[in-house]
Write an enzyme that holds these catalytic residues in place. Structure first.
Site, short mmCIF file in Angstrom:
data_model
loop_
_atom_site.label_atom_id
_atom_site.label_comp_id
_atom_site.label_asym_id
_atom_site.label_seq_id
_atom_site.Cartn_x
_atom_site.Cartn_y
_atom_site.Cartn_z
N PHE A 166 0.86 -1.18 0.00
CA PHE A 166 0.00 0.00 0.00
C PHE A 166 0.89 1.23 0.00
CE2 PHE A 166 -2.31 3.55 1.77
CZ PHE A 166 -3.47 3.52 1.01
N ASP A 215 9.54 2.93 1.83
CA ASP A 215 8.34 3.70 2.14
C ASP A 215 8.05 3.56 3.63
OD1 ASP A 215 5.80 4.70 2.57
OD2 ASP A 215 4.91 3.81 0.77
N LYS A 218 2.64 11.43 6.92
CA LYS A 218 1.79 11.23 8.09
C LYS A 218 2.30 11.94 9.33
CE LYS A 218 -0.45 7.02 6.38
NZ LYS A 218 -1.65 7.71 5.92
#
Length: 405
Positions: A147, A232, A261
């Site tokens: 993801f 990531d 984030k």
């Protein structure tokens, strides 16, 4: 916290969303109006322990005073210039973020997906300019069950049909191999490979942790075969796993690191590609950009986030409290939990389907005053703010034990 005054109930507000909001989410039926630390309140004043923390965007809790102060201070001075001009906050942000991660240069963006898209562009440019891959032939190897975001290019290399179905035609240039499989990765990498892009821990897949040695193996393979290693860490980074970065558990330094984030402190969207100098040096003026990327408000908040992490306090909290999280979940195996994976303050918990789906368990926990999120049917994710106390964590695990019965 004092309950806010509202004229519309939670039920009214949820009904009001139905005709005017795109139905791209299926949230739990709670309407949050106020938050502080690890706790949120709905419009009626009911309190909930937040065990999701905005998918790690709220690593430092809601409205962390140091981060709020940095935002307030900057709001009174300057919020946006675009990158057409310099601003007085960006240099310090880049300097300190590069130093924190052990890399050289920063490309500031806004959202996690933008960081991933930027890394794809940089890797391809590097392949053509430095590695000598023929134009238009660069490939990037990714892992199944990944993801990395929701844009059309990113869903092109997703293996989740919910994310892909109906959104083609897809962007070419990607090869998908099984996660945690170095032999498959070795076979997929060739002279056209610009980069290997992986999550050190797969978050959306259910907090899937690779075998010891996998990340070191990816680093060795990419170095040997002359391609880039892109990590990531948009969910796994910035203290979540008990280290600043999840790759640090294997003492690995990637060529490119993707952050987001928590980098915005739960206040503004901030993301970044942090990389070795020779990698980001392939970009020239006009080849890539973002109106809001590196804006002074984002840079001020991002610098305050880095300052929190420079002390090591939050990494140590995640590591120490993570022991209690693992111990508590171990006690629940066979009592409604069929298995779990955890590192630091991050866990994917597989629920016995006979007890309920992940969604049903999430709804039961909500009624007990604990907020979590399900994924892939029978799994729930636990990712509380790193500011959570041992007592709060024990209470959340007790609530989980209760709803499993």
């Amino acid at each position: 916290m004092t309950a806010p005054a509202h004229t519309r109930s939670s039920a009214d507000l949820i009904r009001a969303e139905e005709p005017v909001l795109a139905h791209n989410y299926h949230p739990l039926p709670v309407v949050v109006a106020r938050a502080e630390g690890t706790w949120v309140e709905d419009v009626e004043g009911n309190r909930y322990l937040d065990m999701l923390a905005g998918y790690s965007a709220l690593n430092f809790g809601h409205r962390h005073p140091g981060l709020i102060e940095a935002a307030h201070r900057q709001l009174d001075l300057l919020t946006l210039t675009s990158r057409a001009f310099h601003n007085d906050k960006l240099a310090e942000f880049a300097e300190r973020l590069a130093a924190l991660t052990g890399l050289d240069m920063v490309l500031p963006m806004n959202t996690g997906a933008e960081a991933v898209e930027s890394a794809v562009k940089v890797a391809r440019k590097w392949a053509y300019d430095v590695k000598g891959v023929p134009d238009g032939q660069a490939t990037i190897v990714v892992a199944a069950d990944n993801f990395h975001g929701r844009t059309t290019t990113i869903v092109s290399f997703s293996t989740d049909e919910t994310a892909r179905s109906g959104f083609g035609p897809f962007t070419p240039g990607f090869r998908v191999v099984p996660y945690n499989d170095l032999a498959a990765l070795e076979e997929a990498v060739d002279d056209t490979t610009a980069a290997v892009l992986i999550e050190p821990i797969q978050g959306e897949a259910g907090v899937v942790i690779p075998d010891d040695g996998y990340l070191a193996g990816v680093r060795e393979l990419t170095s040997r075969k002359g391609c880039l290693f892109i990590a990531d860490e948009i969910q796994s980074g910035l203290g979540r796993t008990g280290r600043t970065l999840a790759v640090e558990h294997e003492s690995v330094v990637p060529d490119m690191l993707l952050l987001g984030k928590a980098l915005g402190g739960g206040i503004v969207p901030v993301s970044a590609v942090v990389a070795k100098r020779e990698v980001l040096a392939v970009l020239r003026p006009g080849e890539h950009g973002s109106t809001f990327g590196g804006n002074p408000l984002a840079a001020a908040v991002g610098t305050a986030v880095v300052e929190l992490l420079e002390t090591g306090e939050f990494q140590h909290r995640a590591a120490d409290l993570g022991v209690g999280l693992r111990d508590g979940l171990t006690e629940l195996v066979g009592k409604g939990v069929v298995g779990f994976r955890a590192r630091g303050l991050w866990a994917g918990v597989d629920i016995d389907p006979a007890v309920g789906t992940g969604r049903e368990i999430s709804e039961r926990l909500m009624r007990e005053g604990v907020l979590v999120k399900d994924t892939h049917g029978s799994t729930i994710r636990l990712a509380p703010p790193l500011t959570i106390t041992a007592e709060e964590l024990t209470g959340a695990l007790a609530a989980l034990e209760k709803v499993l019965k």
